[in-house]
Scaffold this active site. Sequence first.
Site, PDB file in Angstrom:
ATOM      1  N   LYS A 125       0.863  -1.187   0.000  1.00  9.85           N
ATOM      2  CA  LYS A 125       0.000   0.000   0.000  1.00  9.85           C
ATOM      3  C   LYS A 125       0.897   1.233   0.000  1.00  9.85           C
ATOM      4  O   LYS A 125       1.715   1.416   0.897  1.00  9.85           O
ATOM      5  CB  LYS A 125      -0.900   0.000   1.236  1.00  9.85           C
ATOM      6  CG  LYS A 125      -1.621   1.334   1.481  1.00  9.85           C
ATOM      7  CD  LYS A 125      -2.521   1.320   2.725  1.00  9.85           C
ATOM      8  CE  LYS A 125      -3.078   2.706   3.035  1.00  9.85           C
ATOM      9  NZ  LYS A 125      -3.936   2.747   4.246  1.00  9.85           N
ATOM     10  N   ASP A 151      -2.602  10.319   3.357  1.00 12.39           N
ATOM     11  CA  ASP A 151      -3.992   9.915   3.570  1.00 12.39           C
ATOM     12  C   ASP A 151      -4.709  10.945   4.432  1.00 12.39           C
ATOM     13  O   ASP A 151      -4.619  10.914   5.652  1.00 12.39           O
ATOM     14  CB  ASP A 151      -4.024   8.536   4.242  1.00 12.39           C
ATOM     15  CG  ASP A 151      -5.449   8.043   4.471  1.00 12.39           C
ATOM     16  OD1 ASP A 151      -6.391   8.637   3.891  1.00 12.39           O
ATOM     17  OD2 ASP A 151      -5.618   7.054   5.219  1.00 12.39           O
ATOM     18  N   LYS A 163     -10.153  12.980   7.873  1.00 18.83           N
ATOM     19  CA  LYS A 163      -9.657  12.611   9.199  1.00 18.83           C
ATOM     20  C   LYS A 163      -9.641  13.835  10.109  1.00 18.83           C
ATOM     21  O   LYS A 163      -9.507  14.958   9.624  1.00 18.83           O
ATOM     22  CB  LYS A 163      -8.204  12.110   9.081  1.00 18.83           C
ATOM     23  CG  LYS A 163      -8.053  10.723   8.512  1.00 18.83           C
ATOM     24  CD  LYS A 163      -6.592  10.302   8.511  1.00 18.83           C
ATOM     25  CE  LYS A 163      -6.421   8.923   7.918  1.00 18.83           C
ATOM     26  NZ  LYS A 163      -7.031   7.848   8.693  1.00 18.83           N
ATOM     27  N   ASP A 165       1.725   6.685   5.303  1.00 19.71           N
ATOM     28  CA  ASP A 165       0.735   5.683   4.904  1.00 19.71           C
ATOM     29  C   ASP A 165       1.176   4.900   3.651  1.00 19.71           C
ATOM     30  O   ASP A 165       0.395   4.159   3.072  1.00 19.71           O
ATOM     31  CB  ASP A 165      -0.624   6.368   4.681  1.00 19.71           C
ATOM     32  CG  ASP A 165      -1.792   5.421   4.905  1.00 19.71           C
ATOM     33  OD1 ASP A 165      -1.595   4.385   5.572  1.00 19.71           O
ATOM     34  OD2 ASP A 165      -2.891   5.709   4.401  1.00 19.71           O
ATOM     35  N   ASP A 182     -12.030   7.056   3.685  1.00 23.68           N
ATOM     36  CA  ASP A 182     -10.806   6.891   4.479  1.00 23.68           C
ATOM     37  C   ASP A 182     -10.370   5.410   4.532  1.00 23.68           C
ATOM     38  O   ASP A 182      -9.279   5.110   4.990  1.00 23.68           O
ATOM     39  CB  ASP A 182     -11.034   7.439   5.885  1.00 23.68           C
ATOM     40  CG  ASP A 182      -9.736   7.629   6.658  1.00 23.68           C
ATOM     41  OD1 ASP A 182      -8.651   7.589   6.019  1.00 23.68           O
ATOM     42  OD2 ASP A 182      -9.801   7.828   7.887  1.00 23.68           O
ATOM     43  N   GLU A 232      -9.248   3.609   2.259  1.00 22.70           N
ATOM     44  CA  GLU A 232      -8.787   3.679   0.869  1.00 22.70           C
ATOM     45  C   GLU A 232      -7.699   2.666   0.536  1.00 22.70           C
ATOM     46  O   GLU A 232      -7.538   2.285  -0.614  1.00 22.70           O
ATOM     47  CB  GLU A 232      -8.280   5.100   0.570  1.00 22.70           C
ATOM     48  CG  GLU A 232      -6.829   5.398   0.978  1.00 22.70           C
ATOM     49  CD  GLU A 232      -6.560   5.285   2.471  1.00 22.70           C
ATOM     50  OE1 GLU A 232      -7.520   5.380   3.264  1.00 22.70           O
ATOM     51  OE2 GLU A 232      -5.394   5.088   2.859  1.00 22.70           O
ATOM     52  N   ARG A 248      -7.386  -0.476   1.115  1.00 20.22           N
ATOM     53  CA  ARG A 248      -7.897  -1.738   0.569  1.00 20.22           C
ATOM     54  C   ARG A 248      -8.332  -1.576  -0.884  1.00 20.22           C
ATOM     55  O   ARG A 248      -8.270  -2.525  -1.663  1.00 20.22           O
ATOM     56  CB  ARG A 248      -9.025  -2.276   1.470  1.00 20.22           C
ATOM     57  CG  ARG A 248     -10.229  -1.386   1.561  1.00 20.22           C
ATOM     58  CD  ARG A 248     -11.098  -1.684   2.784  1.00 20.22           C
ATOM     59  NE  ARG A 248     -10.522  -1.125   4.009  1.00 20.22           N
ATOM     60  CZ  ARG A 248     -11.062  -1.259   5.223  1.00 20.22           C
ATOM     61  NH1 ARG A 248     -12.188  -1.945   5.383  1.00 20.22           N
ATOM     62  NH2 ARG A 248     -10.482  -0.722   6.280  1.00 20.22           N
TER      63      ARG A 248
HETATM   64  N1  BES Z   1      -4.123   4.806   6.878  1.00 18.11           N
HETATM   65  C1  BES Z   1      -5.213   4.510   7.718  1.00 18.11           C
HETATM   66  C2  BES Z   1      -4.864   3.543   8.847  1.00 18.11           C
HETATM   67  C3  BES Z   1      -3.868   4.054   9.846  1.00 18.11           C
HETATM   68  C4  BES Z   1      -4.287   4.711  10.979  1.00 18.11           C
HETATM   69  C5  BES Z   1      -2.534   3.823   9.685  1.00 18.11           C
HETATM   70  C6  BES Z   1      -3.378   5.157  11.907  1.00 18.11           C
HETATM   71  C7  BES Z   1      -1.612   4.260  10.610  1.00 18.11           C
HETATM   72  C8  BES Z   1      -2.030   4.937  11.722  1.00 18.11           C
HETATM   73  C9  BES Z   1      -6.336   3.882   6.908  1.00 18.11           C
HETATM   74  O1  BES Z   1      -6.436   4.286   5.583  1.00 18.11           O
HETATM   75  C10 BES Z   1      -7.608   4.283   7.566  1.00 18.11           C
HETATM   76  O2  BES Z   1      -7.892   5.443   7.588  1.00 18.11           O
HETATM   77  N2  BES Z   1      -8.318   3.307   8.103  1.00 18.11           N
HETATM   78  C11 BES Z   1      -9.529   3.564   8.786  1.00 18.11           C
HETATM   79  C12 BES Z   1     -10.538   2.539   8.341  1.00 18.11           C
HETATM   80  C13 BES Z   1     -11.940   2.867   8.750  1.00 18.11           C
HETATM   81  C14 BES Z   1     -12.428   4.064   7.993  1.00 18.11           C
HETATM   82  C15 BES Z   1     -12.804   1.656   8.461  1.00 18.11           C
HETATM   83  C16 BES Z   1      -9.244   3.459  10.273  1.00 18.11           C
HETATM   84  O3  BES Z   1      -8.417   2.649  10.665  1.00 18.11           O
HETATM   85  O4  BES Z   1      -9.820   4.211  11.022  1.00 18.11           O
HETATM   86 ZN    ZN Z   2      -4.611   4.883   4.719  1.00 18.46          ZN
HETATM   87 ZN    ZN Z   3      -7.538   6.101   5.350  1.00 14.46          ZN
END
Ligand code: BES
Ligand code: ZN
Ligand code: ZN
Length: 498
Positions: free
Chosen positions: A264, A269, A276, A287, A346, A348, A350
Amino acid sequence: MNVTFADFSLPKTGAVAVFAAEGKPLSGRAAEIDKKTGGALKRAMKGAEFKGAKGQMIDLLSPKGLSAARVVLVGLGKPEKLTASVFETLGGSLVGHLEKTADKTVAVAVDPIKGSSVSEEEAAAHLAFGAKLRGYKFDKYQTKKKRPAPSKTKLGKVTVMSGVTTQARRHFSPLGKIADGVCLARDLVNEPANILHPAEFAGRAKELAKLGVKVDVLGEKAMQKLGMGALLGVGQGSVRESQLVTMQWMGGEKGEAPVAFVGKGVCFDTGGISLKPGAGMEDMKGDMGGAACVTGLMHALAARKAPVNAVGVIGLVENMPDAGAQRPGDIVTAADGQTIEVINTDAEGRLVLADALWYTQDKFDPKFMIDLATLTGAIMVALGQEYAGLFSNDDELSEQLTSSGLSVNEKVWRLPMGEPYDKMINSKFADMKNVGSRYGGSITAAQFLQRFVDGRPWAHIDIAGTAMNSPASAINTSWGSGYGVRLLNKLVADHYEN
Ligand code: BES
Ligand code: ZN
Ligand code: ZN
């Protein structure tokens, strides 16, 4: 950090480091230095209650009888408990210790250790490896710190002395290349997103061509042709062009199916329209930790000329809110024809991996695929920052990853998958949606990815807690840790080389 090997000789300047095993009398170079200094080392040991515990250190400043500025005595712990990785830790700790001093160089003496299964050359090489990893700095943007006050000069050279210089140097050769791969991954994670956007990242990957890696870059037009609506939807709100990079190292048998690593690479992000919160958002420059790891790994494999066919595929995008950005509720079609309702922009990573995984198996028909991604915050809720989350459809691959992780101390912990979790991402409007419910967020993310894997062995490693902002260790004080390079290199070396 400049790390070299040499035969024994007492340095005229800087620091000299020697070892002592727990509960054993001083021997080898440590005993020699004690003698030369008229017993000063033994007196210091007594005064500091130094017993040789692993990592314990005492310093002798401007020792009488020596011209070196400092002697550091380092505890080894019990000889029977020594492993190569203990020497990495000791090499790292020693560098950390000396970085706080005015010494610019250190010469470390590695003697044979009675009762230890680690050979002298292995000890020397792994000590050097740990020192090199610890010596990594990302200070290119600190224009003031580059010219430190004379009293704050930093350690820049480590010489590992032993009676087996040639063998130690040979043993270190691949380790040095692996360290370069780790440091490349760290650099990529540490770079800010205004510098390291998708095209710049692709440019850095292209530099691997120097090592014999075949690097190809697909831009948005090419991806549109391939129908990569999932990946492209994420980059839609960005002024930076999305990129898909493939890196092929064909060091194995001609015609043998490769192993494949997919990363990824969300260069930043913001969350997109599902924006966010502001606090800590700067961390989202990291990210792309999965893509960084894959790039660092390909560097390591090619540089050490690993006898394996390996491909790395990284999906590089920037997830931005914009008038042109994708919206919650949008339905996109992935390259394999499956449709996805984007509930949360968010989630994204996946979406990027869906198309990257499909492309990898379609184009390269690999033995297995392992993807790495800073995919979910939930993985940190589950595992903290000690272990990365492992999800897989294959027990053997999982066991290999688990044991490789333990041996290089980049640990993974397997979490469950299955039909009840898979159901959670069924959508009212499309084949699937990109988020499940409030619960099991890391698992439903893995289930989503699995829907793009054609049944071949696959593992997903969620490195959100380990790739960046990770707790400092003896061999890493960098924000971007380079996690996964050593793990996957070990997996390949132990199980997939001819
Ligand atoms: N890049 C984030 C995950 C992340 C969070 C990585 C903190 C490192 C530190 C990912 O794209 C994301 O935002 N995931 C969301 C998913 C949710 C919207 C289902 C998350 O983890 O909150
Ligand atoms: Zn992300
Ligand atoms: Zn995200």
